[in-house]
Scaffold this motif. Structure first.
Motif, PDB file in Angstrom:
ATOM      1  N   GLY A 104       4.577  11.933 -17.341  1.00  0.00           N
ATOM      2  CA  GLY A 104       4.126  13.191 -17.942  1.00  0.00           C
ATOM      3  C   GLY A 104       5.250  13.947 -18.613  1.00  0.00           C
ATOM      4  O   GLY A 104       5.079  14.466 -19.735  1.00  0.00           O
ATOM      5  N   HIS A 105       6.421  14.038 -17.962  1.00  0.00           N
ATOM      6  CA  HIS A 105       7.533  14.758 -18.567  1.00  0.00           C
ATOM      7  C   HIS A 105       8.041  14.046 -19.808  1.00  0.00           C
ATOM      8  O   HIS A 105       8.402  14.694 -20.802  1.00  0.00           O
ATOM      9  N   LEU A 106       8.075  12.715 -19.783  1.00  0.00           N
ATOM     10  CA  LEU A 106       8.556  11.989 -20.952  1.00  0.00           C
ATOM     11  C   LEU A 106       7.583  12.118 -22.122  1.00  0.00           C
ATOM     12  O   LEU A 106       8.004  12.215 -23.289  1.00  0.00           O
ATOM     13  N   GLU A 107       6.285  12.122 -21.825  1.00  0.00           N
ATOM     14  CA  GLU A 107       5.316  12.256 -22.907  1.00  0.00           C
ATOM     15  C   GLU A 107       5.349  13.656 -23.533  1.00  0.00           C
ATOM     16  O   GLU A 107       5.088  13.815 -24.734  1.00  0.00           O
ATOM     17  N   LEU A 108       5.658  14.699 -22.724  1.00  0.00           N
ATOM     18  CA  LEU A 108       5.657  16.079 -23.219  1.00  0.00           C
ATOM     19  C   LEU A 108       7.032  16.540 -23.683  1.00  0.00           C
ATOM     20  O   LEU A 108       7.180  17.692 -24.127  1.00  0.00           O
ATOM     21  N   MET A 109       8.009  15.695 -23.572  1.00  0.00           N
ATOM     22  CA  MET A 109       9.372  16.102 -23.936  1.00  0.00           C
ATOM     23  C   MET A 109       9.471  16.345 -25.435  1.00  0.00           C
ATOM     24  O   MET A 109       9.062  15.510 -26.254  1.00  0.00           O
ATOM     25  N   ASP A 151       0.833  -1.215   0.000  1.00  0.00           N
ATOM     26  CA  ASP A 151       0.000   0.000   0.000  1.00  0.00           C
ATOM     27  C   ASP A 151       0.861   1.257   0.000  1.00  0.00           C
ATOM     28  O   ASP A 151       0.596   2.205  -0.764  1.00  0.00           O
ATOM     29  N   ASP A 152       1.897   1.253   0.857  1.00  0.00           N
ATOM     30  CA  ASP A 152       2.751   2.434   0.928  1.00  0.00           C
ATOM     31  C   ASP A 152       3.501   2.656  -0.377  1.00  0.00           C
ATOM     32  O   ASP A 152       3.612   3.796  -0.863  1.00  0.00           O
ATOM     33  N   ALA A 153       4.026   1.561  -0.935  1.00  0.00           N
ATOM     34  CA  ALA A 153       4.755   1.708  -2.194  1.00  0.00           C
ATOM     35  C   ALA A 153       3.834   2.214  -3.292  1.00  0.00           C
ATOM     36  O   ALA A 153       4.188   3.109  -4.065  1.00  0.00           O
ATOM     37  N   GLY A 154       2.641   1.622  -3.360  1.00  0.00           N
ATOM     38  CA  GLY A 154       1.699   2.085  -4.377  1.00  0.00           C
ATOM     39  C   GLY A 154       1.309   3.536  -4.184  1.00  0.00           C
ATOM     40  O   GLY A 154       1.179   4.298  -5.152  1.00  0.00           O
ATOM     41  N   HIS A 155       1.135   3.931  -2.918  1.00  0.00           N
ATOM     42  CA  HIS A 155       0.717   5.314  -2.642  1.00  0.00           C
ATOM     43  C   HIS A 155       1.831   6.309  -2.937  1.00  0.00           C
ATOM     44  O   HIS A 155       1.607   7.347  -3.578  1.00  0.00           O
ATOM     45  N   GLU A 156       3.050   6.010  -2.491  1.00  0.00           N
ATOM     46  CA  GLU A 156       4.135   6.975  -2.627  1.00  0.00           C
ATOM     47  C   GLU A 156       4.780   6.966  -4.001  1.00  0.00           C
ATOM     48  O   GLU A 156       5.330   7.978  -4.432  1.00  0.00           O
ATOM     49  N   LEU A 157       4.737   5.840  -4.691  1.00  0.00           N
ATOM     50  CA  LEU A 157       5.381   5.768  -6.001  1.00  0.00           C
ATOM     51  C   LEU A 157       4.464   6.224  -7.124  1.00  0.00           C
ATOM     52  O   LEU A 157       4.924   6.458  -8.250  1.00  0.00           O
ATOM     53  N   ARG A 158       3.172   6.331  -6.823  1.00  0.00           N
ATOM     54  CA  ARG A 158       2.247   6.742  -7.881  1.00  0.00           C
ATOM     55  C   ARG A 158       2.570   8.146  -8.393  1.00  0.00           C
ATOM     56  O   ARG A 158       2.591   8.406  -9.600  1.00  0.00           O
ATOM     57  N   PRO A 194       5.547  10.073  -8.239  1.00  0.00           N
ATOM     58  CA  PRO A 194       6.747  10.212  -9.089  1.00  0.00           C
ATOM     59  C   PRO A 194       6.624   9.494 -10.417  1.00  0.00           C
ATOM     60  O   PRO A 194       7.146   9.976 -11.434  1.00  0.00           O
ATOM     61  N   ILE A 195       5.916   8.377 -10.459  1.00  0.00           N
ATOM     62  CA  ILE A 195       5.744   7.688 -11.741  1.00  0.00           C
ATOM     63  C   ILE A 195       4.912   8.550 -12.686  1.00  0.00           C
ATOM     64  O   ILE A 195       5.203   8.655 -13.895  1.00  0.00           O
ATOM     65  N   THR A 196       3.884   9.171 -12.129  1.00  0.00           N
ATOM     66  CA  THR A 196       3.056  10.063 -12.954  1.00  0.00           C
ATOM     67  C   THR A 196       3.879  11.237 -13.468  1.00  0.00           C
ATOM     68  O   THR A 196       3.756  11.644 -14.649  1.00  0.00           O
ATOM     69  N   ILE A 197       4.727  11.790 -12.603  1.00  0.00           N
ATOM     70  CA  ILE A 197       5.566  12.912 -13.016  1.00  0.00           C
ATOM     71  C   ILE A 197       6.522  12.489 -14.122  1.00  0.00           C
ATOM     72  O   ILE A 197       6.686  13.188 -15.145  1.00  0.00           O
ATOM     73  N   VAL A 231      13.487  13.859 -14.399  1.00  0.00           N
ATOM     74  CA  VAL A 231      13.201  12.415 -14.343  1.00  0.00           C
ATOM     75  C   VAL A 231      14.215  11.706 -13.448  1.00  0.00           C
ATOM     76  O   VAL A 231      13.872  10.837 -12.636  1.00  0.00           O
ATOM     77  N   THR A 232      15.499  12.077 -13.590  1.00  0.00           N
ATOM     78  CA  THR A 232      16.530  11.448 -12.748  1.00  0.00           C
ATOM     79  C   THR A 232      16.293  11.736 -11.278  1.00  0.00           C
ATOM     80  O   THR A 232      16.445  10.868 -10.413  1.00  0.00           O
ATOM     81  N   ASP A 233      15.898  12.974 -10.980  1.00  0.00           N
ATOM     82  CA  ASP A 233      15.619  13.341  -9.602  1.00  0.00           C
ATOM     83  C   ASP A 233      14.463  12.521  -9.036  1.00  0.00           C
ATOM     84  O   ASP A 233      14.528  12.037  -7.893  1.00  0.00           O
ATOM     85  N   GLU A 234      13.410  12.363  -9.827  1.00  0.00           N
ATOM     86  CA  GLU A 234      12.264  11.567  -9.368  1.00  0.00           C
ATOM     87  C   GLU A 234      12.638  10.103  -9.201  1.00  0.00           C
ATOM     88  O   GLU A 234      12.198   9.437  -8.266  1.00  0.00           O
ATOM     89  N   LEU A 235      13.461   9.588 -10.115  1.00  0.00           N
ATOM     90  CA  LEU A 235      13.892   8.192  -9.992  1.00  0.00           C
ATOM     91  C   LEU A 235      14.742   7.979  -8.746  1.00  0.00           C
ATOM     92  O   LEU A 235      14.641   6.952  -8.066  1.00  0.00           O
ATOM     93  N   ASP A 236      15.602   8.952  -8.441  1.00  0.00           N
ATOM     94  CA  ASP A 236      16.384   8.840  -7.209  1.00  0.00           C
ATOM     95  C   ASP A 236      15.472   8.833  -5.983  1.00  0.00           C
ATOM     96  O   ASP A 236      15.699   8.092  -5.022  1.00  0.00           O
ATOM     97  N   ARG A 237      14.461   9.707  -6.022  1.00  0.00           N
ATOM     98  CA  ARG A 237      13.526   9.741  -4.895  1.00  0.00           C
ATOM     99  C   ARG A 237      12.769   8.425  -4.777  1.00  0.00           C
ATOM    100  O   ARG A 237      12.558   7.922  -3.667  1.00  0.00           O
TER     101      ARG A 237
END
Length: 499
Positions: free
Chosen positions: A305-310, A290-297, A299-302, A324-330
């Protein structure tokens, strides 16, 4: 030699279907299974039946042995009395020793009183001829008394033995014989005492049958009592089986009531403890998902979204890659923290060992100084040996120091220290920041909960750091607490037992 199926290069073998259990086979196996209650009862009945049969058989053997001893003693006594009378007796008519065997036998038999199953006989004549017999006139409770059985009398009279057993269709006869020496030219004679042991043996058999009947009744009573007692004793075992069959991953709350302090109660307690561990493990697993799904949703969306609009602009692509790298690190930090929290449920999460608290405090101070440009102070240090996991405690203290850095500015003071208080020791990190608001003090140690006021700026962490500190403290059997720093700020304290 083994062979393998040929398959084209680059292909993988098809997965095998998992073995399935035929419900009909399972039902048949359930029907054939003998319950523990029945097995205990059958073994108990078998042991009791063997024991009772052994008691009855042994009792019968003892009675028959006593009967044999009594009969042998009686035969020896009667034969001895006749031998003494022959040697020392006098004829009442003449007052002289007996010279006639026939007269000797008549006088002796007149003076004797035989038992109910006993016959006293006098035989006169030559061996091989039909002897003349002298018998006490009384009833013998047997089908064919010995004095009426000519063949048996001739067999006894002609026997060279002084005692013996005669087996007849009408019943067994135990006898003893004393031969009478010749007196002048008189014919030979013999005194015979015979005993019919049939009634004595029948009495022993009757006792044996009564014991068997009593044993049968005892077995029936034991069956009923053992069935009830075994049911009561095995009730927790049945509850364990029923509870285990009803458990699912979604419902691990069922427990077995524990009564008494015997082995079965210990089994129920152990099973309940196992269910507690399973429930905690499944709860940790669900919480992790639950926590992983809640917290990772987010950054995955971010990232998506950035990759689709790039676009094709190099500057835009570079900025997108940075975000994207910053979000992946987080995301990576969140996953690592969640995995660490999941490990806290394992018994080997902490590995205590003897540690010098002063040395550990100094090591934490040295490592924490690299976290930020602050006025780091090594406060009081407790000089004591304690048992704890130095790596986990260091991890918790560094996390508290990192938390203090996030809530202070350059040049502000952060103090690290340890102290002993009786059987407890405390390790603490005190900062001079804005402190923690009262409404936040109750929730900051929960997962993904952040304070509402951090110098007016919300932190960028996932809210797992203090949860990890709390898990490490509880893994050592201690706790983490929050206190107000004198002059302003927050002091986080790890309180542990010194043993």
């Amino acid at each position: 030699m083994t062979t393998t199926e040929a398959r084209e290069p680059g292909t993988t073998p098809a997965p095998k279907d998992p073995p399935t259990t035929d419900p009909a086979t399972t039902a048949d196996r359930e029907r054939r299974r003998i319950s523990a209650r029945v097995r205990i009862l059958l073994w108990l009945l078998l042991v009791m039946a063997v024991a009772l049969a052994s008691v009855a058989t042994t009792t019968r053997s003892i009675l028959l042995h006593d009967t044999d001893q009594r009969i042998n003693g009686l035969l020896a006594q009667e034969a001895g009395e006749f031998a003494n009378f022959e040697e020392q007796g006098f004829d009442p008519e003449t007052g002289l020793p007996f010279t006639d065997p026939e007269r000797l036998l008549k006088v002796f038999l007149q003076r004797q009183y035989a038992d109910l199953d006993e016959e006293l006989l006098g035989l006169v004549g030559n061996v091989g001829d039909r002897p003349t017999k002298f018998v006490q006139q009384r009833e013998i409770p047997v089908a064919l008394p010995l004095h009426e059985d000519g063949e048996a009398l001739r067999s006894i009279y002609a026997s060279p033995d002084s005692t013996g057993t005669l087996h007849r269709p009408e019943g067994e006869v135990r006898w003893a014989k004393v031969t009478v020496a010749r007196y002048g030219g008189e014919p030979a004679a013999a005194f015979v005492v015979a005993f019919h042991p049939g009634r004595e043996q029948e009495r022993a058999d009757e006792v044996f049958r009564v014991l068997l009947a009593i044993s049968g009744v005892a077995l029936l009573m034991t069956t009923g009592i053992a069935w009830v007692v075994a049911g009561r004793i095995l009730k927790p075992v049945r509850l364990v089986r029923t509870t285990a069959a009803q458990l699912t991953e979604q419902d691990l709350t069922r427990r077995i009531p524990v009564h008494g302090n015997d082995d079965v109660a210990a089994l129920a307690e152990t099973f309940n403890a196992m269910l507690d561990r399973l429930e905690r493990a499944f709860a940790a697993q669900r919480r992790f998902v639950d926590d992983a799904g809640h917290e990772l949703r987010t950054p995955i969306t971010i990232v998506r979204g950035h990759l689709e609009l790039m676009g094709d602009d190099p500057a835009e692509r570079e900025e997108t890659v940075r975000l994207v790298t910053d979000e992946l690190d987080r995301m990576s930090r969140i996953v690592e923290d969640l995995l660490l929290l999941a490990k806290t449920e394992r018994p080997d999460f902490v590995s205590p060992e003897p540690v010098q608290l002063a040395e550990l405090t100094a090591d934490v101070y040295v490592k924490a100084r690299t976290l930020g440009d602050r006025d780091w102070v090594l406060d009081q240090v407790a000089d004591r040996e304690v048992r704890l996991d130095p790596q986990r405690i260091t991890q918790a203290m560094v996390q508290l120091a990192q938390n203090a850095v996030q809530h202070t500015t350059a040049g502000q003071t952060i103090r690290i220290g340890s102290r002993a208080d009786g059987a407890r020791v405390e390790l603490y990190v005190a900062d001079s920041g804005p402190g923690v608001q009262a409404q936040d003090a109750e929730v900051i140690f929960e997962r993904f909960r952040r304070g509402t006021a951090r110098r007016g700026v919300r932190g960028t962490g996932a809210g797992l750091g203090l949860s990890i500190v709390k898990a490490i403290a509880e893994g050592h059997g201690g706790r983490v607490g929050l206190r107000t720093t004198e002059g302003g700020g927050a002091t986080f304290v790890l309180t542990l037992d010194s043993d």
